[in-house]
Write a protein that holds these residues in place. Structure first.
Motif, PDB file in Angstrom:
ATOM      1  N   ALA A 195       0.807  -1.224   0.000  1.00 29.66           N
ATOM      2  CA  ALA A 195       0.000   0.000   0.000  1.00 29.66           C
ATOM      3  C   ALA A 195       0.840   1.274   0.000  1.00 29.66           C
ATOM      4  O   ALA A 195       0.290   2.375  -0.171  1.00 29.66           O
ATOM      5  N   LEU A 196       2.141   1.178   0.179  1.00 34.58           N
ATOM      6  CA  LEU A 196       3.000   2.360   0.208  1.00 34.58           C
ATOM      7  C   LEU A 196       3.105   2.988  -1.186  1.00 34.58           C
ATOM      8  O   LEU A 196       3.038   2.283  -2.208  1.00 34.58           O
ATOM      9  N   PRO A 197       3.296   4.304  -1.270  1.00 32.51           N
ATOM     10  CA  PRO A 197       3.365   4.978  -2.584  1.00 32.51           C
ATOM     11  C   PRO A 197       4.508   4.502  -3.468  1.00 32.51           C
ATOM     12  O   PRO A 197       4.410   4.550  -4.695  1.00 32.51           O
ATOM     13  N   ILE A 198       5.602   4.033  -2.867  1.00 31.35           N
ATOM     14  CA  ILE A 198       6.767   3.626  -3.658  1.00 31.35           C
ATOM     15  C   ILE A 198       6.560   2.282  -4.336  1.00 31.35           C
ATOM     16  O   ILE A 198       7.235   1.960  -5.329  1.00 31.35           O
ATOM     17  N   SER A 199       5.627   1.479  -3.843  1.00 31.75           N
ATOM     18  CA  SER A 199       5.476   0.108  -4.326  1.00 31.75           C
ATOM     19  C   SER A 199       5.206   0.001  -5.827  1.00 31.75           C
ATOM     20  O   SER A 199       5.836  -0.820  -6.508  1.00 31.75           O
ATOM     21  N   PRO A 200       4.289   0.794  -6.419  1.00 27.82           N
ATOM     22  CA  PRO A 200       4.056   0.670  -7.868  1.00 27.82           C
ATOM     23  C   PRO A 200       5.278   0.992  -8.720  1.00 27.82           C
ATOM     24  O   PRO A 200       5.387   0.512  -9.855  1.00 27.82           O
ATOM     25  N   HIS A 201       6.211   1.774  -8.191  1.00 28.05           N
ATOM     26  CA  HIS A 201       7.391   2.150  -8.960  1.00 28.05           C
ATOM     27  C   HIS A 201       8.377   0.999  -9.101  1.00 28.05           C
ATOM     28  O   HIS A 201       9.306   1.093  -9.908  1.00 28.05           O
ATOM     29  N   TYR A 202       8.207  -0.070  -8.336  1.00 24.96           N
ATOM     30  CA  TYR A 202       9.097  -1.218  -8.444  1.00 24.96           C
ATOM     31  C   TYR A 202       8.666  -2.166  -9.549  1.00 24.96           C
ATOM     32  O   TYR A 202       9.402  -3.097  -9.888  1.00 24.96           O
ATOM     33  N   SER A 203       7.499  -1.977 -10.122  1.00 22.82           N
ATOM     34  CA  SER A 203       7.025  -2.832 -11.206  1.00 22.82           C
ATOM     35  C   SER A 203       7.664  -2.373 -12.513  1.00 22.82           C
ATOM     36  O   SER A 203       7.440  -1.234 -12.938  1.00 22.82           O
ATOM     37  N   PHE A 204       8.465  -3.226 -13.139  1.00 23.59           N
ATOM     38  CA  PHE A 204       9.115  -2.843 -14.386  1.00 23.59           C
ATOM     39  C   PHE A 204       8.244  -3.104 -15.600  1.00 23.59           C
ATOM     40  O   PHE A 204       8.667  -2.854 -16.722  1.00 23.59           O
ATOM     41  N   ASP A 205       7.031  -3.603 -15.394  1.00 21.99           N
ATOM     42  CA  ASP A 205       6.047  -3.736 -16.469  1.00 21.99           C
ATOM     43  C   ASP A 205       4.696  -3.282 -15.917  1.00 21.99           C
ATOM     44  O   ASP A 205       4.152  -3.926 -15.019  1.00 21.99           O
ATOM     45  N   PRO A 206       4.136  -2.167 -16.401  1.00 22.63           N
ATOM     46  CA  PRO A 206       2.880  -1.652 -15.824  1.00 22.63           C
ATOM     47  C   PRO A 206       1.696  -2.586 -15.975  1.00 22.63           C
ATOM     48  O   PRO A 206       0.729  -2.496 -15.214  1.00 22.63           O
ATOM     49  N   GLU A 207       1.756  -3.516 -16.930  1.00 23.72           N
ATOM     50  CA  GLU A 207       0.635  -4.417 -17.180  1.00 23.72           C
ATOM     51  C   GLU A 207       0.817  -5.776 -16.505  1.00 23.72           C
ATOM     52  O   GLU A 207      -0.092  -6.593 -16.538  1.00 23.72           O
ATOM     53  N   THR A 208       1.968  -6.017 -15.920  1.00 25.25           N
ATOM     54  CA  THR A 208       2.261  -7.329 -15.333  1.00 25.25           C
ATOM     55  C   THR A 208       2.888  -7.148 -13.966  1.00 25.25           C
ATOM     56  O   THR A 208       3.845  -6.384 -13.813  1.00 25.25           O
ATOM     57  N   LEU A 209       2.344  -7.848 -12.968  1.00 23.66           N
ATOM     58  CA  LEU A 209       2.925  -7.853 -11.633  1.00 23.66           C
ATOM     59  C   LEU A 209       3.735  -9.141 -11.498  1.00 23.66           C
ATOM     60  O   LEU A 209       3.192 -10.219 -11.284  1.00 23.66           O
ATOM     61  N   TYR A 210       5.037  -9.011 -11.658  1.00 20.50           N
ATOM     62  CA  TYR A 210       5.921 -10.167 -11.639  1.00 20.50           C
ATOM     63  C   TYR A 210       6.223 -10.611 -10.210  1.00 20.50           C
ATOM     64  O   TYR A 210       6.335  -9.799  -9.300  1.00 20.50           O
ATOM     65  N   SER A 211       6.379 -11.903 -10.059  1.00 16.66           N
ATOM     66  CA  SER A 211       6.833 -12.497  -8.798  1.00 16.66           C
ATOM     67  C   SER A 211       7.893 -13.536  -9.126  1.00 16.66           C
ATOM     68  O   SER A 211       8.040 -13.947 -10.274  1.00 16.66           O
ATOM     69  N   ALA A 212       8.629 -13.937  -8.115  1.00 19.44           N
ATOM     70  CA  ALA A 212       9.700 -14.907  -8.316  1.00 19.44           C
ATOM     71  C   ALA A 212       9.658 -15.942  -7.206  1.00 19.44           C
ATOM     72  O   ALA A 212       9.288 -15.640  -6.070  1.00 19.44           O
ATOM     73  N   ILE A 213      10.047 -17.163  -7.527  1.00 18.96           N
ATOM     74  CA  ILE A 213      10.108 -18.248  -6.551  1.00 18.96           C
ATOM     75  C   ILE A 213      11.504 -18.843  -6.567  1.00 18.96           C
ATOM     76  O   ILE A 213      12.145 -18.946  -7.614  1.00 18.96           O
ATOM     77  N   ASP A 214      11.974 -19.221  -5.412  1.00 15.61           N
ATOM     78  CA  ASP A 214      13.272 -19.882  -5.317  1.00 15.61           C
ATOM     79  C   ASP A 214      13.444 -20.412  -3.904  1.00 15.61           C
ATOM     80  O   ASP A 214      12.780 -19.954  -2.969  1.00 15.61           O
ATOM     81  N   GLY A 215      14.338 -21.352  -3.744  1.00 12.77           N
ATOM     82  CA  GLY A 215      14.621 -21.943  -2.444  1.00 12.77           C
ATOM     83  C   GLY A 215      15.972 -21.498  -1.913  1.00 12.77           C
ATOM     84  O   GLY A 215      16.892 -21.212  -2.686  1.00 12.77           O
TER      85      GLY A 215
END
Length: 404
Positions: free
Chosen positions: A80-100
């Motif tokens: 919910a913080l204002p800076i959060s949307p600026h970390y998305s490098f694709d405005p149409e896709t919310l990327y996530s990553a998985i790893d162990g």
């Protein structure tokens, strides 16, 4: 301000999450002791709380469900913080990553396994994490003998935070013969990073006869049996319903399918559908360099988080999880994720306040530079030392931190 003081002040700022009582201070001390591998003995020597109080608090109040809820609370607050949307490098896709990430264990448990590569003669586990925009939104422990790809669907579908993902990335360990199909059924884009593109060309399959592609630069490895997929649609729908109702985990489902014979039609249909979705994605991966860059950046973020998580665990010594059994090691892992989440929130809150200041000044260049600053940093935070506990209602003054 010591690490524990700012963590406590941060958590107190969340709406209705924590009150300033003595029991809460003890809870926080136990969480820090578990996350930083101190243990209650060391925490008693480096704080004003006695050992028997810490031990009683750990036994009576520290619960896995409460830690998961606390992690979700901070995760939603970061999103919910204002800076959060600026970390998305694709405005149409919310990327996530998985790893162990591998961790040793203080004492052998049922889930812990030997691995000479990571633990020498000792035992350990793998902390499997789902990360989105620097935020560890979900995570749990698996054995080192478990194949990470069997948990891709589960870690996404069992996420209880408010963060809604559109694409999930992973390394080659996230790929099996069913993940493309399963995640496609549930509307999630599975976009793993390919390390050997030439080898992936051997996994390309087509719908039409392969002879129709003789003049093409890329030759398909075979033809997909579309009729088999259509015939087995009812059984495939049952698999989707079973996963959707959470009656069975993905790992259990894949293991059951692998016990079937190679000629089992349902197993063959699932693998054929997976080939179809994977072939389409492989062609997009080869043709779109920006897609490959986005996936690589997403994977780099979870590697940065692993460095933070390791730094938190190593404060008290070795990079390992404490606990006498699997439940206690799960609690130790969630405590570590909670502290890491708090650090990410703390940095994101400062960056958000700085973002508001730059927006008020109309500094577009500064805003663009700010988006390239990662909130996964801990060099400015004192994680070790003597922890003090006080009941003052002092709140962190972010404006002062931004000015300084």
């Amino acid at each position: 301000m010591s690490a524990f003081e700012w963590i406590h002040a941060l958590l107190r700022q969340q709406k209705g999450m924590i009150s300033s009582s003595h029991r809460d201070f003890c809870n926080h001390a136990v969480i820090v002791a578990q996350a930083m591998n101190h243990g209650n003995h060391v925490m008693a020597r480096t704080s004003v709380i006695t050992f028997h109080v810490l031990e009683t608090t750990y036994e009576q109040y520290l619960r896995l469900a409460s830690l998961l809820a606390a992690n979700d609370c901070i995760t939603d607050a970061i999103e919910a913080l204002p800076i959060s949307p600026h970390y998305s490098f694709d405005p149409e896709t919310l990327y996530s990553a998985i790893d162990g990430q591998t961790f040793g264990v203080e004492r052998p448990t049922v889930k812990a396994r030997h691995s000479s590569k990571y633990f020498g003669r000792g035992k350990g586990m793998v902390a499997y994490t789902l990360l989105c925009n620097h935020i560890p939104i979900n995570g749990y422990l698996i054995g080192t003998n478990d194949y990470e790809a069997h948990h891709v669907f589960d870690i996404w579908y069992r996420n209880t935070s408010e963060v809604k993902l559109t694409a999930i990335t992973g390394d080659m360990h996230s790929i099996n013969k069913a993940n493309f199909a399963i995640l496609h059924w549930f509307g999630l884009r599975f976009e793993p990073h390919f390390t050997d593109l030439n080898r992936q060309l051997q996994e390309l399959y087509c719908i039409r006869d392969p002879s129709a592609y003789k003049k093409g630069l890329i030759q398909p490895a075979g033809q997909i049996d579309r009729d088999l997929i259509i015939r087995e649609k009812i059984n495939l729908d049952r698999i989707v319903a079973t996963l959707g109702l959470k009656e069975m985990t993905q790992g259990t489902l894949v293991r059951k399918l692998c016990t079937y014979t190679m000629t089992n039609p349902t197993r063959q249909a699932l693998f054929e559908y997976d080939r179809l979705v994977r072939s389409i994605y492989t062609l997009k991966y080869l043709r779109d360099p920006q897609l490959e860059r986005n996936i690589r950046r997403s994977q780099n973020r979870i590697e940065s988080y692993h460095q933070l998580r390791a730094a938190v665990a190593k404060v008290g010594g070795k990079k390992e999880l404490t606990g006498k059994n699997d439940i206690e090691t799960d609690i130790s892992n969630q405590c570590g994720r909670l502290i890491s989440n708090a650090i990410v929130y703390y940095n994101s809150a400062i960056l958000s306040r700085l973002l508001e200041r730059l927006e008020a000044e109309g500094n577009a260049r500064g805003i663009e530079s700010l988006a390239r600053i990662s909130p996964v940093a801990w060099q400015h935070i004192l994680l070790n030392g003597h922890y003090t506990f006080q009941s003052s209602n002092e709140i962190i003054d972010l404006d002062t931190l931004v000015v300084e």
